[in-house]
Design a protein around this motif. Structure first.
Motif, PDB file in Angstrom:
ATOM      1  N   THR A 147       0.853  -1.178   0.000  1.00  0.00           N
ATOM      2  CA  THR A 147       0.000   0.000   0.000  1.00  0.00           C
ATOM      3  C   THR A 147       0.893   1.233   0.000  1.00  0.00           C
ATOM      4  O   THR A 147       1.816   1.329   0.803  1.00  0.00           O
ATOM      5  CB  THR A 147      -0.898   0.027   1.258  1.00  0.00           C
ATOM      6  N   TYR A 190       1.965   4.765   1.002  1.00  0.00           N
ATOM      7  CA  TYR A 190       1.640   5.671   2.090  1.00  0.00           C
ATOM      8  C   TYR A 190       2.238   7.058   1.885  1.00  0.00           C
ATOM      9  O   TYR A 190       1.964   7.969   2.668  1.00  0.00           O
ATOM     10  CB  TYR A 190       1.993   5.094   3.458  1.00  0.00           C
ATOM     11  N   PRO A 211       2.193  12.772   2.180  1.00  0.00           N
ATOM     12  CA  PRO A 211       1.371  11.604   2.522  1.00  0.00           C
ATOM     13  C   PRO A 211       0.369  11.294   1.417  1.00  0.00           C
ATOM     14  O   PRO A 211      -0.186  12.212   0.802  1.00  0.00           O
ATOM     15  CB  PRO A 211       0.653  12.039   3.807  1.00  0.00           C
ATOM     16  N   TRP A 212       0.143  10.017   1.149  1.00  0.00           N
ATOM     17  CA  TRP A 212      -0.738   9.609   0.060  1.00  0.00           C
ATOM     18  C   TRP A 212      -2.159  10.135   0.256  1.00  0.00           C
ATOM     19  O   TRP A 212      -2.852  10.446  -0.717  1.00  0.00           O
ATOM     20  CB  TRP A 212      -0.732   8.092  -0.090  1.00  0.00           C
ATOM     21  N   GLU A 213      -2.610  10.281   1.508  1.00  0.00           N
ATOM     22  CA  GLU A 213      -3.982  10.766   1.727  1.00  0.00           C
ATOM     23  C   GLU A 213      -4.155  12.219   1.275  1.00  0.00           C
ATOM     24  O   GLU A 213      -5.279  12.677   1.112  1.00  0.00           O
ATOM     25  CB  GLU A 213      -4.420  10.603   3.186  1.00  0.00           C
TER      26      GLU A 213
END
Length: 108
Positions: free
Chosen positions: A40, A42, A84-86
């Motif tokens: 994943t 991140y 950050p990926w978010e």
């Protein structure tokens, strides 16, 4: 999700349209214990300099890092920014757009 080869080298732009840099590395979390090993994303490591050779600099195939690689990474990644990926809103077409300001991002 775009592939790693598609993300490396893309320009990153903040929420005000200010250029942050180029994606030079992608940080992932490896999920062990599953039937098929998965990863994943991140975050992204972004630099004002294009340096595609940074990918995987600090890790070997087993995910371990040697002390020399860690030392070299500190020098090479100096001045890079972590996204950050978010915070990634959109990616593709050679550009990554994020929902935060450049000055709010952390240095690596």
């Amino acid at each position: 999700m775009a592939s790693v080869t598609e993300l490396i080298g893309q320009s990153v732009w903040d929420s005000n349209g200010v250029w942050v840099g180029f994606v030079v590395d992608i940080r992932v979390v490896r999920h062990k214990g599953e039937l098929q090993q998965s990863h994943t994303v991140y975050g992204l490591v972004v630099s004002g300099l294009r340096a595609p050779f940074l990918l995987g600099l600090t890790r070997d195939r087993q995910g371990r890092s040697a002390w020399l690689s860690q030392l070299l990474a500190r020098v090479v990644y100096a001045g890079c920014t972590f996204v950050p990926w978010e915070n990634v809103v959109d990616y593709g077409g050679g550009e990554v757009h994020i929902d935060v300001l450049r000055k709010e991002l952390n240095r690596v």
